[in-house]
Write a protein that holds these residues in place. Structure first.
Motif, PDB file in Angstrom:
ATOM      1  N   TRP A 217       0.840  -1.209   0.000  1.00 31.70           N
ATOM      2  CA  TRP A 217       0.000   0.000   0.000  1.00 31.70           C
ATOM      3  C   TRP A 217       0.873   1.256   0.000  1.00 31.70           C
ATOM      4  O   TRP A 217       0.625   2.206  -0.743  1.00 31.70           O
ATOM      5  CB  TRP A 217      -0.902  -0.002   1.243  1.00 31.70           C
ATOM      6  N   TYR A 218       1.922   1.243   0.826  1.00 35.93           N
ATOM      7  CA  TYR A 218       2.773   2.427   0.970  1.00 35.93           C
ATOM      8  C   TYR A 218       3.443   2.784  -0.357  1.00 35.93           C
ATOM      9  O   TYR A 218       3.421   3.933  -0.780  1.00 35.93           O
ATOM     10  CB  TYR A 218       3.835   2.165   2.046  1.00 35.93           C
TER      11      TYR A 218
ATOM     12  N   PHE B  17       0.040   5.063  -1.308  1.00 37.20           N
ATOM     13  CA  PHE B  17       0.288   6.260  -0.492  1.00 37.20           C
ATOM     14  C   PHE B  17       1.287   7.224  -1.151  1.00 37.20           C
ATOM     15  O   PHE B  17       1.008   8.421  -1.273  1.00 37.20           O
ATOM     16  CB  PHE B  17       0.784   5.862   0.901  1.00 37.20           C
TER      17      PHE B  17
ATOM     18  N   THR C   1      -4.181   8.338  -0.316  1.00 36.27           N
ATOM     19  CA  THR C   1      -3.915   8.177   1.112  1.00 36.27           C
ATOM     20  C   THR C   1      -5.024   7.414   1.841  1.00 36.27           C
ATOM     21  O   THR C   1      -5.018   7.355   3.068  1.00 36.27           O
ATOM     22  CB  THR C   1      -3.706   9.553   1.787  1.00 36.27           C
TER      23      THR C   1
ATOM     24  N   ARG D 194       4.430   8.807  26.406  1.00 36.88           N
ATOM     25  CA  ARG D 194       3.532   9.605  25.565  1.00 36.88           C
ATOM     26  C   ARG D 194       3.036  10.844  26.273  1.00 36.88           C
ATOM     27  O   ARG D 194       2.781  11.860  25.639  1.00 36.88           O
ATOM     28  CB  ARG D 194       2.360   8.746  25.134  1.00 36.88           C
TER      29      ARG D 194
ATOM     30  N   PHE E 105       4.892  14.802  19.706  1.00 34.57           N
ATOM     31  CA  PHE E 105       5.817  14.744  18.562  1.00 34.57           C
ATOM     32  C   PHE E 105       6.241  16.151  18.148  1.00 34.57           C
ATOM     33  O   PHE E 105       5.403  16.982  17.815  1.00 34.57           O
ATOM     34  CB  PHE E 105       5.126  14.032  17.406  1.00 34.57           C
TER      35      PHE E 105
ATOM     36  N   SER F 237       7.409  17.850  15.641  1.00 41.37           N
ATOM     37  CA  SER F 237       7.758  18.028  14.232  1.00 41.37           C
ATOM     38  C   SER F 237       7.987  19.493  13.871  1.00 41.37           C
ATOM     39  O   SER F 237       8.789  19.811  13.011  1.00 41.37           O
ATOM     40  CB  SER F 237       6.653  17.451  13.360  1.00 41.37           C
TER      41      SER F 237
ATOM     42  N   PHE G  69      11.688  21.065  14.718  1.00 39.25           N
ATOM     43  CA  PHE G  69      12.927  20.483  14.210  1.00 39.25           C
ATOM     44  C   PHE G  69      13.888  21.579  13.762  1.00 39.25           C
ATOM     45  O   PHE G  69      13.500  22.524  13.104  1.00 39.25           O
ATOM     46  CB  PHE G  69      12.650  19.564  13.031  1.00 39.25           C
TER      47      PHE G  69
ATOM     48  N   VAL H 162      -1.096  13.145   6.104  1.00 39.05           N
ATOM     49  CA  VAL H 162       0.234  12.772   6.605  1.00 39.05           C
ATOM     50  C   VAL H 162       0.133  11.422   7.322  1.00 39.05           C
ATOM     51  O   VAL H 162      -0.759  11.216   8.149  1.00 39.05           O
ATOM     52  CB  VAL H 162       0.778  13.853   7.572  1.00 39.05           C
ATOM     53  N   LEU H 163       1.030  10.518   6.987  1.00 38.98           N
ATOM     54  CA  LEU H 163       1.045   9.193   7.641  1.00 38.98           C
ATOM     55  C   LEU H 163       1.824   9.284   8.954  1.00 38.98           C
ATOM     56  O   LEU H 163       3.013   9.634   8.956  1.00 38.98           O
ATOM     57  CB  LEU H 163       1.711   8.167   6.722  1.00 38.98           C
TER      58      LEU H 163
ATOM     59  N   THR I 161       3.798   5.083  15.067  1.00 40.49           N
ATOM     60  CA  THR I 161       4.612   4.844  16.257  1.00 40.49           C
ATOM     61  C   THR I 161       5.051   3.393  16.229  1.00 40.49           C
ATOM     62  O   THR I 161       4.216   2.495  16.098  1.00 40.49           O
ATOM     63  CB  THR I 161       3.787   5.083  17.549  1.00 40.49           C
TER      64      THR I 161
ATOM     65  N   GLU J   6       8.791   7.532  16.555  1.00 39.67           N
ATOM     66  CA  GLU J   6       7.620   8.212  16.004  1.00 39.67           C
ATOM     67  C   GLU J   6       8.012   8.816  14.662  1.00 39.67           C
ATOM     68  O   GLU J   6       9.135   9.282  14.505  1.00 39.67           O
ATOM     69  CB  GLU J   6       7.169   9.327  16.942  1.00 39.67           C
ATOM     70  N   SER J   7       7.076   8.824  13.728  1.00 43.35           N
ATOM     71  CA  SER J   7       7.436   9.381  12.431  1.00 43.35           C
ATOM     72  C   SER J   7       6.231   9.981  11.745  1.00 43.35           C
ATOM     73  O   SER J   7       5.095   9.640  12.066  1.00 43.35           O
ATOM     74  CB  SER J   7       8.034   8.291  11.541  1.00 43.35           C
ATOM     75  N   GLU J   8       6.508  10.900  10.831  1.00 44.46           N
ATOM     76  CA  GLU J   8       5.438  11.405   9.971  1.00 44.46           C
ATOM     77  C   GLU J   8       5.959  11.527   8.550  1.00 44.46           C
ATOM     78  O   GLU J   8       7.072  11.986   8.322  1.00 44.46           O
ATOM     79  CB  GLU J   8       4.892  12.741  10.504  1.00 44.46           C
ATOM     80  N   VAL J   9       5.142  11.077   7.611  1.00 48.45           N
ATOM     81  CA  VAL J   9       5.503  11.163   6.203  1.00 48.45           C
ATOM     82  C   VAL J   9       4.460  12.012   5.503  1.00 48.45           C
ATOM     83  O   VAL J   9       3.278  11.684   5.516  1.00 48.45           O
ATOM     84  CB  VAL J   9       5.519   9.766   5.532  1.00 48.45           C
TER      85      VAL J   9
ATOM     86  N   ILE K  79       9.806  12.955   8.768  1.00 46.96           N
ATOM     87  CA  ILE K  79      10.497  13.306  10.010  1.00 46.96           C
ATOM     88  C   ILE K  79      10.354  12.128  10.970  1.00 46.96           C
ATOM     89  O   ILE K  79       9.257  11.576  11.123  1.00 46.96           O
ATOM     90  CB  ILE K  79       9.901  14.586  10.634  1.00 46.96           C
ATOM     91  N   THR K  80      11.446  11.742  11.568  1.00 49.00           N
ATOM     92  CA  THR K  80      11.398  10.617  12.505  1.00 49.00           C
ATOM     93  C   THR K  80      12.053  11.031  13.815  1.00 49.00           C
ATOM     94  O   THR K  80      12.960  11.859  13.825  1.00 49.00           O
ATOM     95  CB  THR K  80      12.167   9.395  11.955  1.00 49.00           C
TER      96      THR K  80
END
Lengths: 86, 185
Positions: free
Chosen positions: A23-24, A28, A33, A65, A70, A72, A75, B49-50, B53, B81-84, B92-93
């Motif tokens: 799938w990825y 995706f 998606t 958690r 996260f 992001s 960064f 966004v994917l 975890t 953790e990541s986002e694509v 980003i991981t």
């Protein structure tokens, strides 16, 4: 393909991983998606959660958690929020 | 917490393949210490966004001078953790260890983006380390963590390149779709 922490979950994991990888790369990354493999993931995840509970890892996960969302957006900057872990 | 490691490098592979290699990177011959990898959560958010975890189980390795009484359990759990984002072509991981955190916690963040040359991908990596062990051993532990981290980061890149080569060969055999990316402006 890598194993699962729960020896009994490895087969479920491999079925799910195969589905996800396909799938990825085929959907995706090409802009579709819409999730697939959800049922396989549900079964696999339920199995893993049992193992994590047995090993006591579920509590560590919950604590982890709580303390750090996260980061992001931060960064490349100083991740000052991370200093607040106690 | 001290930011001690900052590194930028490039893979001679399209961004899509690098992000796929990130999922497939264990097992590889440069990561024999990795025992298991599990996906704990995964979903596509409203922005497409994917978010994932994963939990990675590693065999721990402590320096010889470290008091054994504090390491009854040598298994180390790492949370990843990541986002694509396929639109901006950014992945980003972030990884950090879950247990043994009082002895030492290392948080590593990586950002994968399309490189300046065609079919290349840049990776910016940075890591922070903190030890709360005390007893005059904190700086020694942090030093150990730093020197160990740099060696491990090099092994991690070798592992990624190994998987990337396998992906390339599979694509050449027609078993995986080809990707082609334009350089970012």
């Amino acid at each position: 393909m890598s194993s699962s922490v729960g020896p009994d979950c490895t087969e479920l994991k491999q079925k799910y991983d195969n589905c996800f990888n396909k799938w990825y790369s085929e959907k995706f990354l090409k802009g579709d998606t819409t999730p697939e493999c959800e049922d396989l993931f549900k079964d696999y995840r339920a199995c893993v959660m049992v193992t994590l509970k047995e090993k006591g890892i579920d509590k560590l996960l919950d604590e982890s958690r709580k303390e750090a969302p996260f980061p992001s957006t931060s960064f490349g900057e100083n991740n000052n929020n991370d200093n607040k872990q106690s | 917490m001290v930011k001690f490691y900052q590194h930028s490098f490039s893979y001679d592979h399209p961004w899509q393949n690098v992000t796929l290699a990130f999922w497939l990177r264990y097992p590889n011959p440069f990561a024999s210490h990795v025992l298991a990898v599990d996906v704990l959560d995964r979903y596509v958010d409203e922005q497409g966004v994917l978010r994932t975890t994963r939990l990675v189980l590693k065999k721990g390795k402590a320096p010889k001078w470290f008091p054994k009484t504090f390491l009854k359990n040598s298994e180390a759990f790492v949370i990843e953790e990541s986002e694509v984002d396929p639109k901006s072509m950014t992945m980003i991981t972030r990884t950090k260890n879950l247990n043994h955190v009082r002895i030492m916690q290392i948080v590593e963040t990586q950002k994968f983006q399309v490189g300046n040359e065609e079919n290349t991908t840049t990776c910016k990596s940075e890591a922070c380390i903190v030890s709360r062990f005390g007893w005059g051993m904190t700086s020694r532990i942090e030093m150990f963590g730093q020197s160990n981290f740099a060696a491990n980061a090099s092994k991690a890149r070798k592992g990624m390149r190994h998987i990337l080569q396998m992906i390339r060969e599979k694509q050449a055999g027609g078993r995986l779709p080809f990707f082609h990316t334009q350089p970012s402006s």
